[in-house]
Design a protein around this motif. Sequence first.
Motif, PDB file in Angstrom:
ATOM      1  N   PRO A   6     -33.845   5.216 -62.247  1.00 35.53           N
ATOM      2  CA  PRO A   6     -32.513   5.540 -61.724  1.00 35.53           C
ATOM      3  C   PRO A   6     -32.612   6.116 -60.305  1.00 35.53           C
ATOM      4  O   PRO A   6     -33.714   6.320 -59.805  1.00 35.53           O
ATOM      5  N   ASN A  29     -27.965   7.795 -64.055  1.00 35.74           N
ATOM      6  CA  ASN A  29     -27.707   6.938 -65.226  1.00 35.74           C
ATOM      7  C   ASN A  29     -28.898   7.024 -66.173  1.00 35.74           C
ATOM      8  O   ASN A  29     -29.841   7.774 -65.925  1.00 35.74           O
ATOM      9  N   ARG A  30     -28.854   6.217 -67.216  1.00 32.89           N
ATOM     10  CA  ARG A  30     -29.842   6.367 -68.303  1.00 32.89           C
ATOM     11  C   ARG A  30     -31.145   5.610 -68.097  1.00 32.89           C
ATOM     12  O   ARG A  30     -31.947   5.516 -69.015  1.00 32.89           O
ATOM     13  N   SER A  31     -31.354   5.021 -66.926  1.00 29.52           N
ATOM     14  CA  SER A  31     -32.579   4.220 -66.741  1.00 29.52           C
ATOM     15  C   SER A  31     -33.832   5.091 -66.870  1.00 29.52           C
ATOM     16  O   SER A  31     -33.927   6.154 -66.258  1.00 29.52           O
ATOM     17  N   SER A  32     -34.796   4.581 -67.643  1.00 32.03           N
ATOM     18  CA  SER A  32     -36.051   5.318 -67.841  1.00 32.03           C
ATOM     19  C   SER A  32     -37.144   4.837 -66.898  1.00 32.03           C
ATOM     20  O   SER A  32     -38.177   5.477 -66.743  1.00 32.03           O
ATOM     21  N   ASN A  63     -39.916   3.893 -57.145  1.00 35.62           N
ATOM     22  CA  ASN A  63     -39.106   4.324 -58.282  1.00 35.62           C
ATOM     23  C   ASN A  63     -38.400   5.644 -58.063  1.00 35.62           C
ATOM     24  O   ASN A  63     -38.892   6.531 -57.406  1.00 35.62           O
ATOM     25  N   ALA A 116     -31.918   0.915 -61.545  1.00 39.29           N
ATOM     26  CA  ALA A 116     -30.486   1.117 -61.759  1.00 39.29           C
ATOM     27  C   ALA A 116     -30.031   2.084 -60.660  1.00 39.29           C
ATOM     28  O   ALA A 116     -29.998   3.302 -60.867  1.00 39.29           O
ATOM     29  N   ALA A 141     -27.013  -5.539 -65.146  1.00 40.95           N
ATOM     30  CA  ALA A 141     -26.826  -4.791 -66.396  1.00 40.95           C
ATOM     31  C   ALA A 141     -25.341  -4.826 -66.704  1.00 40.95           C
ATOM     32  O   ALA A 141     -24.542  -4.273 -65.948  1.00 40.95           O
ATOM     33  N   VAL A 143     -26.145  -4.312 -71.799  1.00 39.21           N
ATOM     34  CA  VAL A 143     -26.417  -2.883 -71.995  1.00 39.21           C
ATOM     35  C   VAL A 143     -25.308  -2.263 -72.838  1.00 39.21           C
ATOM     36  O   VAL A 143     -24.264  -2.885 -73.054  1.00 39.21           O
ATOM     37  N   PHE A 188     -31.034   0.054 -71.283  1.00 37.04           N
ATOM     38  CA  PHE A 188     -31.373   1.389 -70.773  1.00 37.04           C
ATOM     39  C   PHE A 188     -32.153   2.227 -71.787  1.00 37.04           C
ATOM     40  O   PHE A 188     -31.790   2.273 -72.976  1.00 37.04           O
ATOM     41  N   ASP A 189     -33.203   2.879 -71.286  1.00 31.18           N
ATOM     42  CA  ASP A 189     -33.941   3.907 -72.028  1.00 31.18           C
ATOM     43  C   ASP A 189     -34.334   3.472 -73.444  1.00 31.18           C
ATOM     44  O   ASP A 189     -34.156   4.230 -74.394  1.00 31.18           O
ATOM     45  N   ASN A 203     -36.161  -5.136 -74.843  1.00 25.58           N
ATOM     46  CA  ASN A 203     -35.099  -5.716 -74.033  1.00 25.58           C
ATOM     47  C   ASN A 203     -34.934  -7.191 -74.401  1.00 25.58           C
ATOM     48  O   ASN A 203     -35.811  -7.794 -75.032  1.00 25.58           O
TER      49      ASN A 203
END
Length: 404
Positions: A197, A210-213, A235, A276, A325, A351, A358-359, A363
């Motif tokens: 994120p 946001n929830r991106s890991s 990143n 994201a 997404a 998503v 996300f997270d 996928n």
Amino acid sequence: MNTLTNKKVLLGITGSIAAYKSADLVRRLREQGAEVRVVMTAAATEFITPLTLQALSGQRVHSLILDAEAEAAMGHIELARWAEVVLVAPATADFLAKLAYGHANDLLSTLCITTTAPITVAPAMNQQMWQAPVTQENCQRLQERGIKIFGPAMGSQACGEIGAGRMLEPLELVQCLEGLFKKGSLVNHQILITAGPTREDIDPVRFITNRSSGRMGYAIASAAYAAGAQVTLVNGPVSLSPPLGVQISPVYNAQEMLEAVMTHIPTTDIFIAAAAVADYRPVQQATQKLKKKEAVMQLTLERTPDILATVANLPNPPFTVGFAAETNNLIDYARSKLQRKKLDMIAANQVGIEGVGFDSEENALHVFWTEGSVELSRCSKKEIANKLVDLIIQRYQLKKRLSS
Ligand code: PMT
């Protein structure tokens, strides 16, 4: 036969506490069939004795440039010619600076500017030293000259701090060297990937994110590295260990991500935007914590720079792959992003569903390009990243053939 069998590895050791790991590294390299010769800086000999490394490598250890006896046997020019690869592990901040500026005031730095073998370095230092802009600039210079940087890893450090700066473990370094000699479709290719994120500050304690890991982007980085590429990963804030052999460029917000990406773009063959990125940021960031005075509060937001579109619209863009997404209308939105942003490919994921996107560990992707599409069914992000990278290689090679 192992990839490293009979490979001639010149191991340079500089003055860091991580030098103790170099003894095991010599042993691991020899287990893989590599021939190892060790060169130590004077500072390295304060951390580990040449005798230890001589016993493990089965060869005389070199450390002095003005060594009449050594010059009569295997002198510094011969050592430089002998090497098929140079690995400096650990490489201190000082040594990286020396290498970046072509200094030649000891045996190891002299060998590095004399040899025609590929040079690789495994940095080891305090996390603040690693993050220091000057160290990052030196690494950038080294990469531009084709020097590969292995690591460093995150974790607790000898100085008691926690962060990026630990030398990779010996077995990881062995794998990195194997990667150099491995054949793969992406050998001699530079791949740039965004992941995770971004955070857009509201005030010193609050931000939009946001929830991106970062898992999807990290898995793609590993897959591209396994295919032989030189990989840089830009990143946002994530809590993942850096993938093996991949150069990490950590950033905080969308603007920083754009700047880091644009620095690498001139040497990039394939750009994959899996991050994201926050689409909006506060127009103003308060310098002090906002107080809760009113029952309702309004924030004025502005668009962040669109990194993917900026890259795809360059005069000579790399092969550019975006992600989409979407919670609904996946296919329509993905096709329209492909066209509008002038992308070569787009990988769309649904998503808002439990267990994918996300997270999550898994996928499912629907990948589009102008003339076609393919569905990659639900599996681990590692597996799907391998399939996606295979697909990207096919489309990239086809585009290259058609344009040559
Ligand atoms: O990180 P994980 O937890 O593993 O989750 C993976 C993921 C769901 C984040 C990933 O698979 C994914 O879909 N990444 C893109 C998320 C996204 O921001 O999609 P988007 O549809 O909003 O953006 C479209 C594309 O434009 C993306 O490639 C994005 O990186 C890029 N973008 C968006 C905004 C912006 N300001 N700059 C950009 O470059």
